[in-house]
Design a protein around this motif. Sequence first.
Motif, PDB file in Angstrom:
ATOM      1  N   SER A  53      42.530  63.661  38.480  1.00 15.45           N
ATOM      2  CA  SER A  53      42.383  62.510  37.572  1.00 15.45           C
ATOM      3  C   SER A  53      41.654  61.332  38.205  1.00 15.45           C
ATOM      4  CB  SER A  53      43.748  62.073  37.033  1.00 15.45           C
ATOM      5  OG  SER A  53      44.308  63.108  36.234  1.00 15.45           O
ATOM      6  N   HIS A  54      40.643  61.637  38.985  1.00 14.38           N
ATOM      7  CA  HIS A  54      39.754  60.613  39.516  1.00 14.38           C
ATOM      8  C   HIS A  54      38.312  61.114  39.455  1.00 14.38           C
ATOM      9  CE1 HIS A  54      43.456  58.832  41.203  1.00 14.38           C
ATOM     10  NE2 HIS A  54      42.765  57.698  41.208  1.00 14.38           N
ATOM     11  N   SER A  56      34.525  61.279  40.951  1.00 19.30           N
ATOM     12  CA  SER A  56      33.820  61.197  42.218  1.00 19.30           C
ATOM     13  C   SER A  56      32.333  61.417  41.962  1.00 19.30           C
ATOM     14  CB  SER A  56      34.342  62.253  43.190  1.00 19.30           C
ATOM     15  OG  SER A  56      33.604  62.207  44.387  1.00 19.30           O
ATOM     16  N   GLU A  58      33.002  57.174  42.550  1.00 18.95           N
ATOM     17  CA  GLU A  58      33.610  56.116  41.743  1.00 18.95           C
ATOM     18  C   GLU A  58      32.718  54.888  41.660  1.00 18.95           C
ATOM     19  OE1 GLU A  58      37.480  55.647  43.677  1.00 18.95           O
ATOM     20  OE2 GLU A  58      38.412  56.640  41.961  1.00 18.95           O
ATOM     21  N   HIS A 140      45.668  57.479  31.881  1.00 15.08           N
ATOM     22  CA  HIS A 140      44.679  57.856  32.894  1.00 15.08           C
ATOM     23  C   HIS A 140      43.950  56.655  33.501  1.00 15.08           C
ATOM     24  CE1 HIS A 140      44.329  62.391  31.761  1.00 15.08           C
ATOM     25  NE2 HIS A 140      45.512  61.894  31.447  1.00 15.08           N
ATOM     26  N   GLY A 144      44.040  55.016  37.456  1.00 14.19           N
ATOM     27  CA  GLY A 144      42.874  54.775  38.313  1.00 14.19           C
ATOM     28  C   GLY A 144      41.686  55.643  37.988  1.00 14.19           C
ATOM     29  N   MET A 145      41.690  56.214  36.782  1.00 16.89           N
ATOM     30  CA  MET A 145      40.583  57.097  36.431  1.00 16.89           C
ATOM     31  C   MET A 145      39.434  56.287  35.849  1.00 16.89           C
ATOM     32  SD  MET A 145      40.652  60.726  34.482  1.00 16.89           S
ATOM     33  CE  MET A 145      39.173  61.752  34.623  1.00 16.89           C
TER      34      MET A 145
END
Length: 154
Positions: A53-54, A56, A58, A140, A144-145
Amino acid sequence: MTTTRARAELIAATVIVALLVCGFALARPGTADSSGTVVGPDDATVTLTIRHSHFSPEHLSVRPGTLVRFVIRNDDPIGHEFIVGDDGVHQRHEAGTEPVHPPRPGEVSIAAGTTAETTFRFEGTTGAGTVVYACHLPGHFRYGMSGTVDVVNG
Ligand SMILES: [Cu+2]
């Protein structure tokens, strides 16, 4: 003597070819990574990966007016979405109830384990600034998404 000269010419030619290849690679538009590359002003493709749930990377930097094709690969076992736009767009999605998005510029849903894409033009009318991309499925964004795009002049 002729052999030595021929060898010297071959070496010189090899060095020139190598320099041309390197120069082409460095000057080649349309690629971006997380190492601080500035995307644009030519149309460009940026590949993003989703894991745990991030996003890349960012963070990206884009020149004003660049049309960016985002290719987003979701490596998670759950669905996500990619939304890029101004504050109003993010507020609408964070408060919204759309579980799935029809393809709109800068907005796409990405099912688990799949790759999706969308395009978005970073306009230069407002000059330099920061544009956010995020997933607004429940919880989400707070988890931090999200990521940021610096629209940079020069
Ligand atoms: Cu998500």
